[in-house]
Enzyme design. Structure first.
Site, PDB file in Angstrom:
ATOM      1  N   ASN A  67     -10.091  -1.113  -0.990  1.00 26.78           N
ATOM      2  CA  ASN A  67      -8.646  -0.944  -0.883  1.00 26.78           C
ATOM      3  C   ASN A  67      -7.972  -1.834  -1.930  1.00 26.78           C
ATOM      4  O   ASN A  67      -7.936  -3.053  -1.776  1.00 26.78           O
ATOM      5  CB  ASN A  67      -8.235  -1.350   0.547  1.00 26.78           C
ATOM      6  CG  ASN A  67      -6.748  -1.297   0.789  1.00 26.78           C
ATOM      7  OD1 ASN A  67      -5.960  -1.114  -0.135  1.00 26.78           O
ATOM      8  ND2 ASN A  67      -6.364  -1.466   2.042  1.00 26.78           N
TER       9      ASN A  67
ATOM     10  N   HIS B 100      -3.186   6.760  -0.006  1.00 25.74           N
ATOM     11  CA  HIS B 100      -3.634   5.368  -0.121  1.00 25.74           C
ATOM     12  C   HIS B 100      -5.051   5.242   0.441  1.00 25.74           C
ATOM     13  O   HIS B 100      -5.383   5.873   1.445  1.00 25.74           O
ATOM     14  CB  HIS B 100      -2.658   4.472   0.653  1.00 25.74           C
ATOM     15  CG  HIS B 100      -3.152   3.068   0.801  1.00 25.74           C
ATOM     16  ND1 HIS B 100      -3.532   2.312  -0.279  1.00 25.74           N
ATOM     17  CD2 HIS B 100      -3.352   2.294   1.904  1.00 25.74           C
ATOM     18  CE1 HIS B 100      -3.940   1.132   0.154  1.00 25.74           C
ATOM     19  NE2 HIS B 100      -3.843   1.097   1.469  1.00 25.74           N
TER      20      HIS B 100
ATOM     21  N   CYS C 265       0.808  -1.227   0.000  1.00 25.79           N
ATOM     22  CA  CYS C 265       0.000   0.000   0.000  1.00 25.79           C
ATOM     23  C   CYS C 265       0.840   1.275   0.000  1.00 25.79           C
ATOM     24  O   CYS C 265       0.333   2.360  -0.252  1.00 25.79           O
ATOM     25  CB  CYS C 265      -0.942  -0.020   1.193  1.00 25.79           C
ATOM     26  SG  CYS C 265      -1.946  -1.516   1.201  1.00 25.79           S
TER      27      CYS C 265
END
Ligand code: UT7
Length: 352
Positions: A309, A279, A113
């Site tokens: 995500n 992110h 990430c």
């Protein structure tokens, strides 16, 4: 002085969106739980046999088209994925082969990430040393392979049936992790900026391996002989373990700090930053970062509602949407920001 800049972006999300209500068909969860805690409304999943390199290839094609270059001009590929097609090799070379640019060196980075700020630093290094002129940077993740259910047809509403109580219990056990991830890819074509003072300005990057197991795939690692065992499957170690609360705390503490430090190093204030492209792990993390830095909401955009995500891909997908939508303008100051498995975290500043 000029640094590396973005000359084209592209993104790709596979299949049709899967809503929070769809997820409730295979596990005990609800839109009421997921939406206020994360900001996520839906996500996409790669289809059976569809890999990170397939997603990355699609995003790369779009980025190359947007950059208006011939794919033969690419002289390095930087690929980030935590769900690469194989345990090894990484997916970068596969993306190159799919693009028909075999022979071009591909670097596979594993910053998950946090991959985009790290990759930007590497890209700038390659370009400033003359090792490359035109870089294709891709973040692609296909998490579908670690999702803790088998009844994909029930999930998609293609089969009107209840999953077995055992299957529901198994998925529910991993629900904290399973509901937040979605699949997708983002790509950028990078070149040295031709405008004085524009392009990559610098990055501040950190890693702390003490927290490696805050989010990690515990099955299938070379700490074990053989590296993959039946016991790992039985213990469901093919599903990553995530200490969500710990990661949340690391993020809200470390991310504002790294932005402040980076701005101070580059003699600007956080107020000078036009866009924090963060992110997308959880909207609540980014709200906290935004509040800590005293930034207005419009400077910290979010698209987690639509994708969940997507790990290595989030920042590149968000950038693609903002650049294609005409929101980000040349000359604006961007801060790319992320924290994830490693523990890796960092920020990169770029005058676009
Ligand atoms: O991408 C980079 C790495 N990842 C992150 O940065 C993730 C950061 N962490 C988070 O975003 C949050 O920790 C999560 C959204 C993942 C989880 O939220 P949380 O508030 O930390 O939930 P929790 O895991 O502490 O669980 C709280 C309760 C538990 O119930 P009890 O024990 O209080 O009765 C869970 O069983 O919520 C329950 N729960 C759920 N309920 C319905 C956990 N997941 C779910 C779910 N649906 N999906």
């Amino acid at each position: 002085m000029t640094g590396v800049t973005i000359i084209g972006t592209g993104s790709y999300a596979p299949g049709r969106p899967v809503t929070n209500h769809d997820l409730a068909r295979v596990m005990d969860t609800s839109d009421e739980w997921i939406r206020p805690r994360t900001g996520i409304h839906q996500r996409h999943y790669a289809g059976e046999g569809e890999t990170a390199s397939d997603l990355g290839f699609r995003a790369a094609e779009r980025a190359i088209e947007a950059a208006g270059i011939d794919r033969g001009e690419i002289d390095a590929i930087l690929c980030s994925s935590m769900t690469s097609d194989y345990k090894f090799p990484g997916s970068g070379g596969l993306i190159g082969a799919k693009l028909g640019i075999q022979g071009v060196p591909a670097f596979d980075l594993q910053q998950q990430c946090a991959s985009m700020p790290f990759s930007m630093q590497v890209a700038n290094g390659l370009i400033s040393t003359g090792a490359a002129k035109t870089i294709l940077m891709v973040g692609a993740d296909a998490h579908a392979g670690f999702m803790p259910w088998k009844d994909w047809d029930v999930l998609y509403g293609e089969r009107d049936a209840e999953v077995s109580p055992e299957a529901r219990a198994q998925a529910t056990k991993h629900r904290g992790l399973a509901v937040i991830f979605g699949d997708g890819a983002g790509a950028m074509v990078l070149r040295k900026s031709e405008v004085e003072g524009h392009g990559f300005l610098g990055a501040q990057l950190h890693t702390d391996g003490d927290y490696a197991e805050d989010i990690a795939l515990l099955g299938g690692g070379f700490r074990s002989r053989p590296f993959l065992t039946k016991e790992m499957i039985d213990e469901e170690l093919y599903v990553p373990r995530m200490a969500g609360r710990s990661l949340f705390k690391h993020a809200v503490k470390k991310l504002p700090k790294v932005v402040r430090e980076l701005c101070a190093r580059h003699e600007c204030t956080t107020e000078d930053v036009d866009w924090v492209i963060a992110h997308q792990a959880n909207d609540r993390i980014n709200f906290a970062v935004r509040d800590a830095l005293k930034l207005p909401p419009e400077k910290v955009p979010s698209n987690i509602a639509r994708y969940g995500n997507t790990s290595s891909a989030t920042i590149a997908i968000l950038l693609d949407e903002l650049i294609r939508g005409g929101k980000i303008e040349r000359g604006q100051l961007l801060c790319l920001l992320g924290l994830g498995a490693g523990l890796h975290w960092g920020a990169a500043l770029m005058r676009y």
